[in-house]
Design an enzyme around this catalytic site. Sequence first.
Site, PDB file in Angstrom:
ATOM      1  N   LYS A  13      12.074  -7.246   1.847  1.00  0.00           N
ATOM      2  CA  LYS A  13      11.679  -6.569   0.612  1.00  0.00           C
ATOM      3  C   LYS A  13      11.792  -5.042   0.754  1.00  0.00           C
ATOM      4  CE  LYS A  13       7.500  -8.309   0.477  1.00  0.00           C
ATOM      5  NZ  LYS A  13       7.478  -9.168   1.680  1.00  0.00           N
ATOM      6  N   ARG A  88       0.154 -10.144  -4.778  1.00  0.00           N
ATOM      7  CA  ARG A  88       0.184 -11.083  -3.657  1.00  0.00           C
ATOM      8  C   ARG A  88      -0.692 -12.293  -3.912  1.00  0.00           C
ATOM      9  NH1 ARG A  88       1.749  -7.590   0.593  1.00  0.00           N
ATOM     10  NH2 ARG A  88       1.993  -8.540   2.619  1.00  0.00           N
ATOM     11  N   ARG A 127      12.310  -6.366  14.440  1.00  0.00           N
ATOM     12  CA  ARG A 127      11.770  -5.096  13.932  1.00  0.00           C
ATOM     13  C   ARG A 127      10.925  -4.418  15.016  1.00  0.00           C
ATOM     14  NH1 ARG A 127       8.931  -5.425   8.284  1.00  0.00           N
ATOM     15  NH2 ARG A 127       7.104  -6.326   9.242  1.00  0.00           N
ATOM     16  N   ARG A 139       3.564  -1.728  14.189  1.00  0.00           N
ATOM     17  CA  ARG A 139       2.426  -2.060  13.339  1.00  0.00           C
ATOM     18  C   ARG A 139       1.463  -2.987  14.072  1.00  0.00           C
ATOM     19  NH1 ARG A 139       4.952  -3.956   7.679  1.00  0.00           N
ATOM     20  NH2 ARG A 139       3.288  -5.464   8.002  1.00  0.00           N
ATOM     21  N   ARG A 150      -0.394 -13.961   8.516  1.00  0.00           N
ATOM     22  CA  ARG A 150       0.308 -13.411   7.343  1.00  0.00           C
ATOM     23  C   ARG A 150       1.119 -14.489   6.651  1.00  0.00           C
ATOM     24  NH1 ARG A 150       3.155  -8.773  10.465  1.00  0.00           N
ATOM     25  NH2 ARG A 150       4.424  -8.472   8.603  1.00  0.00           N
TER      26      ARG A 150
HETATM   27  P1  ADP Z   1       4.441  -7.671   5.093  1.00  0.00           P
HETATM   28  O1  ADP Z   1       5.468  -7.140   6.029  1.00  0.00           O
HETATM   29  O2  ADP Z   1       3.598  -8.762   5.671  1.00  0.00           O
HETATM   30  O3  ADP Z   1       4.999  -8.015   3.769  1.00  0.00           O
HETATM   31  P2  ADP Z   1       2.976  -5.363   4.037  1.00  0.00           P
HETATM   32  O4  ADP Z   1       3.387  -4.104   4.665  1.00  0.00           O
HETATM   33  O5  ADP Z   1       3.398  -5.623   2.636  1.00  0.00           O
HETATM   34  O6  ADP Z   1       3.378  -6.542   5.005  1.00  0.00           O
HETATM   35  O7  ADP Z   1       1.363  -5.514   4.095  1.00  0.00           O
HETATM   36  C1  ADP Z   1       0.652  -5.441   5.303  1.00  0.00           C
HETATM   37  C2  ADP Z   1      -0.797  -5.860   5.100  1.00  0.00           C
HETATM   38  O8  ADP Z   1      -1.415  -5.025   4.085  1.00  0.00           O
HETATM   39  C3  ADP Z   1      -1.017  -7.280   4.586  1.00  0.00           C
HETATM   40  O9  ADP Z   1      -0.991  -8.235   5.621  1.00  0.00           O
HETATM   41  C4  ADP Z   1      -2.396  -7.136   3.937  1.00  0.00           C
HETATM   42  O10 ADP Z   1      -3.425  -7.094   4.883  1.00  0.00           O
HETATM   43  C5  ADP Z   1      -2.322  -5.772   3.290  1.00  0.00           C
HETATM   44  N1  ADP Z   1      -1.797  -5.840   1.905  1.00  0.00           N
HETATM   45  C6  ADP Z   1      -0.642  -5.294   1.449  1.00  0.00           C
HETATM   46  N2  ADP Z   1      -0.475  -5.547   0.134  1.00  0.00           N
HETATM   47  C7  ADP Z   1      -1.539  -6.292  -0.244  1.00  0.00           C
HETATM   48  C8  ADP Z   1      -1.942  -6.890  -1.467  1.00  0.00           C
HETATM   49  N3  ADP Z   1      -1.195  -6.778  -2.585  1.00  0.00           N
HETATM   50  N4  ADP Z   1      -3.108  -7.588  -1.480  1.00  0.00           N
HETATM   51  C9  ADP Z   1      -3.866  -7.711  -0.393  1.00  0.00           C
HETATM   52  N5  ADP Z   1      -3.542  -7.189   0.795  1.00  0.00           N
HETATM   53  C10 ADP Z   1      -2.398  -6.482   0.887  1.00  0.00           C
END
Ligand code: ADP
Length: 208
Positions: A13, A88, A127, A139, A150
């Site tokens: 994404k 989400r 990554r 991260r 996740r």
């Molecule tokens: P990923 O690579 O898993 O898609 P992101 O960078 O989008 O990770 O998000 C990392 C973390 O931030 C998630 O695992 C969650 O803890 C939090 N997070 C991000 N966006 C949301 C959301 N829309 N609702 C709840 N938690 C979120």
Amino acid sequence: MRLILLGPPGAGKGTQAQRLVQSHGIVQLSTGDMLRAAVKAETPVGLKAKDIMARGELVPDAVVVAIVSDRIDQPDAANGFILDGFPRTVPQAEALEAMLADKGLALDAVVELKVDEAALLARVENRVREMTAKGEAVRPDDNPEALKTRLSAYRSQTAPLTAYYDGKGMLRTVDGMASIDRVTASIEEVLETAKAAGGRSASAAAAR
Ligand code: ADP
């Protein structure tokens, strides 16, 4: 152009969003990035989110909804945006719909990047290797344990959004297993079609 990119962690994404930012002159709104910035700055939101994120669980809906609403009001988002990592959960999607209606805005498309789950762990491992090689900080949630959490959060809380948006006639699915360029091309095609439909489906869906 206002769109949502849907897909599990590691689906690509962020990579695709950055390309769309270039080609469409819109901004990428990544809730993950916004939350990581809040954690780094040790804001009240950041302090609340830090441990939840490190475990790979979801931050409470109300917290992210408020961040997104504020961010959409910034002048640089006026030309459009790509939501990456939001919504989400179904309640987040419902909150988004109400929030956009309030602001007099509508979504043009919801694009799902479909990928084999088996490939995701390898992508995230890759990554981590790349970031380590570049000397960048890895991260805290890019480890096998948190990734498992996740993925299970994705399956139980986020995957239902595909049916949610499909039911509104807004879902467009793209093969996320193709090369990065091919995926970009497929997304552009889908957006052309959405544009041609002129947001009609979006407003019709909102009325449903
Ligand atoms: P990923 O690579 O898993 O898609 P992101 O960078 O989008 O990770 O998000 C990392 C973390 O931030 C998630 O695992 C969650 O803890 C939090 N997070 C991000 N966006 C949301 C959301 N829309 N609702 C709840 N938690 C979120």
